[in-house]
Design an enzyme around this catalytic site. Structure first.
Site, PDB file in Angstrom:
ATOM      1  N   TYR A 190      -0.206 -11.804   0.403  1.00 23.99           N
ATOM      2  CA  TYR A 190      -1.223 -11.660  -0.646  1.00 23.99           C
ATOM      3  C   TYR A 190      -1.734 -13.051  -1.062  1.00 23.99           C
ATOM      4  O   TYR A 190      -2.944 -13.283  -1.157  1.00 23.99           O
ATOM      5  CB  TYR A 190      -0.597 -10.922  -1.826  1.00 23.99           C
ATOM      6  CG  TYR A 190      -1.457 -10.798  -3.059  1.00 23.99           C
ATOM      7  CD1 TYR A 190      -2.582 -10.000  -3.070  1.00 23.99           C
ATOM      8  CD2 TYR A 190      -1.115 -11.475  -4.238  1.00 23.99           C
ATOM      9  CE1 TYR A 190      -3.353  -9.865  -4.215  1.00 23.99           C
ATOM     10  CE2 TYR A 190      -1.876 -11.337  -5.391  1.00 23.99           C
ATOM     11  CZ  TYR A 190      -2.997 -10.532  -5.367  1.00 23.99           C
ATOM     12  OH  TYR A 190      -3.751 -10.407  -6.495  1.00 23.99           O
TER      13      TYR A 190
ATOM     14  N   GLY B  36      -9.110   0.703 -10.172  1.00 22.77           N
ATOM     15  CA  GLY B  36      -7.817   0.021 -10.219  1.00 22.77           C
ATOM     16  C   GLY B  36      -7.537  -0.497 -11.622  1.00 22.77           C
ATOM     17  O   GLY B  36      -8.282  -0.205 -12.564  1.00 22.77           O
TER      18      GLY B  36
ATOM     19  N   ASP C 217     -14.687   3.145  -5.369  1.00 22.04           N
ATOM     20  CA  ASP C 217     -13.297   2.907  -4.984  1.00 22.04           C
ATOM     21  C   ASP C 217     -13.033   3.764  -3.734  1.00 22.04           C
ATOM     22  O   ASP C 217     -13.883   4.563  -3.320  1.00 22.04           O
ATOM     23  CB  ASP C 217     -12.337   3.283  -6.124  1.00 22.04           C
ATOM     24  CG  ASP C 217     -11.043   2.476  -6.085  1.00 22.04           C
ATOM     25  OD1 ASP C 217     -10.713   1.774  -7.054  1.00 22.04           O
ATOM     26  OD2 ASP C 217     -10.340   2.551  -5.057  1.00 22.04           O
ATOM     27  N   ILE C 218     -11.854   3.621  -3.182  1.00 25.58           N
ATOM     28  CA  ILE C 218     -11.513   4.324  -1.939  1.00 25.58           C
ATOM     29  C   ILE C 218     -11.123   5.785  -2.167  1.00 25.58           C
ATOM     30  O   ILE C 218     -11.167   6.593  -1.258  1.00 25.58           O
ATOM     31  CB  ILE C 218     -10.375   3.552  -1.221  1.00 25.58           C
ATOM     32  CG1 ILE C 218     -10.022   4.136   0.152  1.00 25.58           C
ATOM     33  CG2 ILE C 218      -9.104   3.494  -2.047  1.00 25.58           C
ATOM     34  CD1 ILE C 218     -10.774   3.465   1.243  1.00 25.58           C
TER      35      ILE C 218
ATOM     36  N   GLY D 120     -13.197  -1.356  -5.910  1.00 24.35           N
ATOM     37  CA  GLY D 120     -11.880  -1.276  -6.553  1.00 24.35           C
ATOM     38  C   GLY D 120     -12.031  -0.895  -8.016  1.00 24.35           C
ATOM     39  O   GLY D 120     -11.235  -1.288  -8.870  1.00 24.35           O
ATOM     40  N   GLY D 121     -13.060  -0.104  -8.310  1.00 25.11           N
ATOM     41  CA  GLY D 121     -13.468   0.171  -9.689  1.00 25.11           C
ATOM     42  C   GLY D 121     -12.586   1.147 -10.455  1.00 25.11           C
ATOM     43  O   GLY D 121     -12.858   1.409 -11.632  1.00 25.11           O
TER      44      GLY D 121
ATOM     45  N   LYS E 266      -5.394 -14.897  -0.807  1.00 25.20           N
ATOM     46  CA  LYS E 266      -6.084 -15.419  -1.993  1.00 25.20           C
ATOM     47  C   LYS E 266      -6.576 -16.843  -1.749  1.00 25.20           C
ATOM     48  O   LYS E 266      -7.682 -17.207  -2.142  1.00 25.20           O
ATOM     49  CB  LYS E 266      -5.167 -15.348  -3.221  1.00 25.20           C
ATOM     50  CG  LYS E 266      -4.963 -13.929  -3.729  1.00 25.20           C
ATOM     51  CD  LYS E 266      -6.292 -13.332  -4.169  1.00 25.20           C
ATOM     52  CE  LYS E 266      -6.259 -11.850  -4.397  1.00 25.20           C
ATOM     53  NZ  LYS E 266      -7.588 -11.271  -4.624  1.00 25.20           N
TER      54      LYS E 266
ATOM     55  N   ILE F   2      -1.689  -9.414 -15.329  1.00 23.27           N
ATOM     56  CA  ILE F   2      -2.544  -8.789 -16.356  1.00 23.27           C
ATOM     57  C   ILE F   2      -1.837  -7.570 -16.944  1.00 23.27           C
ATOM     58  O   ILE F   2      -1.376  -6.690 -16.215  1.00 23.27           O
ATOM     59  CB  ILE F   2      -3.915  -8.375 -15.758  1.00 23.27           C
ATOM     60  CG1 ILE F   2      -4.613  -9.570 -15.086  1.00 23.27           C
ATOM     61  CG2 ILE F   2      -4.804  -7.759 -16.832  1.00 23.27           C
ATOM     62  CD1 ILE F   2      -4.962 -10.739 -15.997  1.00 23.27           C
TER      63      ILE F   2
HETATM   64  C1  VAH Z   1       0.418  -9.115  -8.413  1.00 21.16           C
HETATM   65  N1  VAH Z   1      -0.720  -8.783 -10.508  1.00 21.16           N
HETATM   66  O1  VAH Z   1       1.475  -9.094  -9.052  1.00 21.16           O
HETATM   67  C2  VAH Z   1      -0.867  -9.306  -9.174  1.00 21.16           C
HETATM   68  C3  VAH Z   1      -1.305 -10.697  -9.358  1.00 21.16           C
HETATM   69  C4  VAH Z   1      -0.775 -12.575 -10.667  1.00 21.16           C
HETATM   70  C5  VAH Z   1      -0.308 -11.766  -9.594  1.00 21.16           C
HETATM   71  O2  VAH Z   1      -2.373 -11.124  -8.613  1.00 21.16           O
HETATM   72  O3  VAH Z   1       0.387  -9.019  -7.224  1.00 21.16           O
END
Ligand code: VAH
Length: 320
Positions: free
Chosen positions: A147, A15, A38-39, A12-13, A151, A177
């Site tokens: 998601y 992203g 990456d893909i 994923g380098g 995690k 982020i």
């Molecule tokens: C998302 N930026 O919005 C990511 C994240 C903190 C959430 O893992 O899916």
């Protein structure tokens, strides 16, 4: 292991986080020791100008294993994943890539004696029944997005593999982020990056999260620092493995807009919440990161106003 004997694989380098992490790793360990993958077929010039780039699909076990063997990889930063918004559009694909992709990396790491594996977690691991403010390290994890489900599973796998096989797994629950090098792809916190592009180019932004949606956020330099510091920490000090809480600051869209207006006074914001509002509503408003501060001396450098100032300065140059 001294720095020159490190051989690092980044998945994923290209992203949002991968790009800047890969560049920081090149700077720290030398471009010859960092393998950015990456893909996608092609990588941007910022990656290809300073070292290698290879197309690698983490779902292809034999390709990844051959890559690891050939290059003598002994450390992996596994960032290839589907984010929260995209994950809700295709939950089964999200599980497949995030879990089976990570399992490939973990198994290859164990069988090829890779010494350390970084797999990020996220504040998406939280969901129902949480304390919204200062959610503690050890708290109930009942995510309501696929998601988030991946995690939590990733966090548990990291700890399980550390305990069972001694694989040195490490991970951080990243907040949203914010960065200006590479756009995020398909997350719920993406608005906090998009807003800067629109503020500079159009002086107007329509937010897909509504007013009052306060979320934990962090500026990219702190995200990179947290990642590298956790990977450098003495393993004996680490009480957690794939799931360290880290925090910097929190804000709602209107608070970010107010901060941007201090520098771009004509900027205006309006709101058109979409399906991502429900995802954001399930996440905490702020995070308690005491264990990260105690175990590996974590401390952020940027706050909301220093982040906004730096983002606008850097993006204004980039978008000229
Ligand atoms: C998302 N930026 O919005 C990511 C994240 C903190 C959430 O893992 O899916």
């Amino acid at each position: 292991m001294n720095n020159t004997s490190k051989k690092i694989l980044v998945t994923g380098g290209i992203g949002q986080i991968g790009t800047e992490l890969a560049l920081a790793l090149r700077k720290k360990y030398g471009a010859d020791n960092v393998f950015i993958t990456d893909i996608r077929d092609e990588a941007p010039a910022i990656i290809t100008d300073g070292g290698s780039y290879d197309k690698l699909n983490v779902m292809n076990y034999s390709d990844v294993e051959e890559f690891v063997k050939k290059r003598g990889i002994n450390e992996i930063y596994h960032l290839a994943a589907i984010l929260s918004g995209k994950g809700e559009e295709n939950p089964f694909l999200c599980w497949d890539i995030n879990i089976n992709g990570s399992m490939n990396i973990f198994k290859i790491a164990i069988e090829n004696k890779v010494q350390k594996v970084f797999v990020p977690s996220s504040m998406a691991a939280w969901g129902l029944g949480i304390q919204k403010e200062d959610v503690p390290q050890e708290s109930i994890l009942r995510p309501t997005s696929m998601y988030g489900v991946t995690k939590v599973a990733g966090e548990r796998l990291s700890e399980y593999l550390f305990l069972k096989y001694g694989l040195d797994t490490r991970g951080i629950r990243y907040p949203g982020i914010i960065s200006c090098e590479t756009l995020p792809g398909g997350g719920t916190t993406d608005y906090a990056v998009e807003i800067f592009y629109e503020a500079i180019q159009k002086k107007q932004y329509t937010s897909f999260l509504k007013e009052g949606t306060k979320l934990p956020m962090m500026y990219m330099p702190d995200c990179i620092k947290a990642t590298l510091d956790l990977m450098d920490a003495d393993v004996d000090r680490l009480k957690f493995h794939g799931d360290y809480n880290v925090a910097a600051f929190s804000f709602a869209p209107e608070e970010l807009a107010d901060e941007i207006k201090k520098i771009i006074p004509e900027f205006t914001i309006d709101y058109k919440p979409d399906f991502r509002q429900a995802i954001a509503d399930s996440w905490p408003a702020s995070i308690d990161d005491t264990p990260a501060r105690n175990d590996w001396d974590w401390k952020p450098e940027y706050n909301l106003s220093t982040m906004v100032k730096d983002m606008i300065e850097k993006l204004s140059v980039k978008l000229k």
